[in-house]
Design a protein around this motif. Structure first.
Motif, PDB file in Angstrom:
ATOM      1  N   TRP A 131      -8.370   4.071  -9.298  1.00  0.00           N
ATOM      2  CA  TRP A 131      -9.479   3.380  -9.093  1.00  0.00           C
ATOM      3  C   TRP A 131     -11.155   4.275  -8.394  1.00  0.00           C
ATOM      4  CZ3 TRP A 131      -6.727   7.458  -7.519  1.00  0.00           C
ATOM      5  CH2 TRP A 131      -7.470   8.957  -6.255  1.00  0.00           C
ATOM      6  N   GLN A 132     -12.439   3.148  -7.809  1.00  0.00           N
ATOM      7  CA  GLN A 132     -13.331   2.634  -8.368  1.00  0.00           C
ATOM      8  C   GLN A 132     -13.577   4.089  -6.658  1.00  0.00           C
ATOM      9  OE1 GLN A 132     -16.002  -0.451  -8.265  1.00  0.00           O
ATOM     10  NE2 GLN A 132     -18.078   1.383  -8.450  1.00  0.00           N
ATOM     11  N   ASP A 177       0.998  -0.945   0.252  1.00  0.00           N
ATOM     12  CA  ASP A 177       0.358  -0.010  -0.170  1.00  0.00           C
ATOM     13  C   ASP A 177       1.195   1.197   0.306  1.00  0.00           C
ATOM     14  OD1 ASP A 177      -1.980  -2.441   0.285  1.00  0.00           O
ATOM     15  OD2 ASP A 177      -2.056  -1.117   2.574  1.00  0.00           O
ATOM     16  N   THR A 197     -14.589   5.286  -2.762  1.00  0.00           N
ATOM     17  CA  THR A 197     -13.893   5.749  -1.542  1.00  0.00           C
ATOM     18  C   THR A 197     -14.066   5.470  -0.389  1.00  0.00           C
ATOM     19  OG1 THR A 197     -12.791   7.167  -3.371  1.00  0.00           O
ATOM     20  CG2 THR A 197     -12.206   7.287  -1.355  1.00  0.00           C
ATOM     21  N   ALA A 211      -8.271   3.360  -0.714  1.00  0.00           N
ATOM     22  CA  ALA A 211      -9.206   2.599  -1.759  1.00  0.00           C
ATOM     23  C   ALA A 211      -8.698   1.619  -2.498  1.00  0.00           C
ATOM     24  CB  ALA A 211      -9.069   3.787  -2.927  1.00  0.00           C
ATOM     25  N   PRO A 212      -8.911   0.364  -2.929  1.00  0.00           N
ATOM     26  CA  PRO A 212      -8.547  -0.180  -3.746  1.00  0.00           C
ATOM     27  C   PRO A 212      -7.701  -0.392  -4.960  1.00  0.00           C
ATOM     28  CG  PRO A 212     -10.385  -1.614  -3.186  1.00  0.00           C
ATOM     29  CD  PRO A 212      -9.935   0.094  -2.745  1.00  0.00           C
ATOM     30  N   VAL A 213      -6.677  -0.357  -5.414  1.00  0.00           N
ATOM     31  CA  VAL A 213      -5.634   0.194  -7.099  1.00  0.00           C
ATOM     32  C   VAL A 213      -6.915  -0.707  -8.053  1.00  0.00           C
ATOM     33  CG1 VAL A 213      -4.123   0.058  -7.781  1.00  0.00           C
ATOM     34  CG2 VAL A 213      -4.139   1.181  -5.734  1.00  0.00           C
ATOM     35  N   LEU A 214      -7.341  -0.903  -8.694  1.00  0.00           N
ATOM     36  CA  LEU A 214      -7.968  -0.616  -9.512  1.00  0.00           C
ATOM     37  C   LEU A 214      -6.940  -1.211 -11.038  1.00  0.00           C
ATOM     38  CD1 LEU A 214     -11.744   0.277  -9.920  1.00  0.00           C
ATOM     39  CD2 LEU A 214     -10.726  -2.445  -9.487  1.00  0.00           C
ATOM     40  N   GLU A 215      -6.192  -0.062 -11.772  1.00  0.00           N
ATOM     41  CA  GLU A 215      -5.232  -0.469 -12.529  1.00  0.00           C
ATOM     42  C   GLU A 215      -4.047   0.731 -11.713  1.00  0.00           C
ATOM     43  OE1 GLU A 215      -5.378   0.167 -16.618  1.00  0.00           O
ATOM     44  OE2 GLU A 215      -7.473   0.568 -16.166  1.00  0.00           O
ATOM     45  N   ILE A 223      -3.182   5.782 -10.667  1.00  0.00           N
ATOM     46  CA  ILE A 223      -3.333   4.948 -10.453  1.00  0.00           C
ATOM     47  C   ILE A 223      -4.716   4.878  -9.993  1.00  0.00           C
ATOM     48  CG2 ILE A 223      -3.284   3.970  -7.935  1.00  0.00           C
ATOM     49  CD1 ILE A 223      -0.340   4.270  -9.430  1.00  0.00           C
ATOM     50  N   TYR A 227      -3.986  -0.783  -1.655  1.00  0.00           N
ATOM     51  CA  TYR A 227      -4.519   0.493  -1.709  1.00  0.00           C
ATOM     52  C   TYR A 227      -3.286   1.691  -1.425  1.00  0.00           C
ATOM     53  CZ  TYR A 227      -8.720  -1.954   0.614  1.00  0.00           C
ATOM     54  OH  TYR A 227      -9.632  -2.219   0.957  1.00  0.00           O
ATOM     55  N   VAL A 233      -2.144  -3.967  -8.200  1.00  0.00           N
ATOM     56  CA  VAL A 233      -3.924  -4.190  -8.654  1.00  0.00           C
ATOM     57  C   VAL A 233      -4.040  -4.903  -7.202  1.00  0.00           C
ATOM     58  CG1 VAL A 233      -5.856  -5.078  -9.453  1.00  0.00           C
ATOM     59  CG2 VAL A 233      -4.030  -4.476 -11.008  1.00  0.00           C
TER      60      VAL A 233
END
Length: 125
Positions: free
Chosen positions: A78-79, A3, A83, A55-59, A76, A42, A39
């Motif tokens: 995230w959605q 993270d 958040t 937030a968790p990383v999507l890409e 980076i 966080y 991915v």
């Protein structure tokens, strides 16, 4: 699990809270790829009063994304609208003075446990 903790510049606070957190897809730009970030890890956001969101990383990507701020080749993603806001801010974890830093394994565990506990409390309310 690597993270990162990102400092939100004062000039970006309004943009962060009013646009990034309401958007289905949000991103933060970096000049260089955070090498250990993957991915599912966080991205945590900090201000001098503590850690305020995560937030968790999507890409992790270099693809072009239209934006008013062209700085930084790496994004980076995230959605944004999911958040997790941490209120009150989490204190006791060293503030990222400039840019970003990786969290220690103890810091990561503390923050992830806090998110899990808050989800549990919210689901039982």
């Amino acid at each position: 699990m690597s993270d990162i903790l990102v400092r939100i510049p004062k000039s970006q606070l309004h943009h962060f809270y009013c646009e990034k957190m309401e958007s289905p897809i949000a991103f933060w730009r970096f000049a260089h790829k955070p090498k250990r970030l993957n991915v599912g890890d966080y991205i945590w956001f900090t201000r001098p009063d503590g850690i305020v969101a995560g937030a968790p990383v999507l890409e992790v990507t270099q693809r072009e994304i239209e934006s008013d701020d062209p700085q930084g080749a790496w994004k980076i993603i995230w959605q944004g609208n999911t958040t997790r806001v941490l209120h009150p801010a989490v204190r006791g974890i060293q503030y990222a003075q400039r840019g970003y830093r990786y969290l220690t394994s103890q810091e990561q565990q503390r923050l992830r446990n806090l998110l899990w506990l808050r989800r549990l409390l919210n689901s039982s309310a």
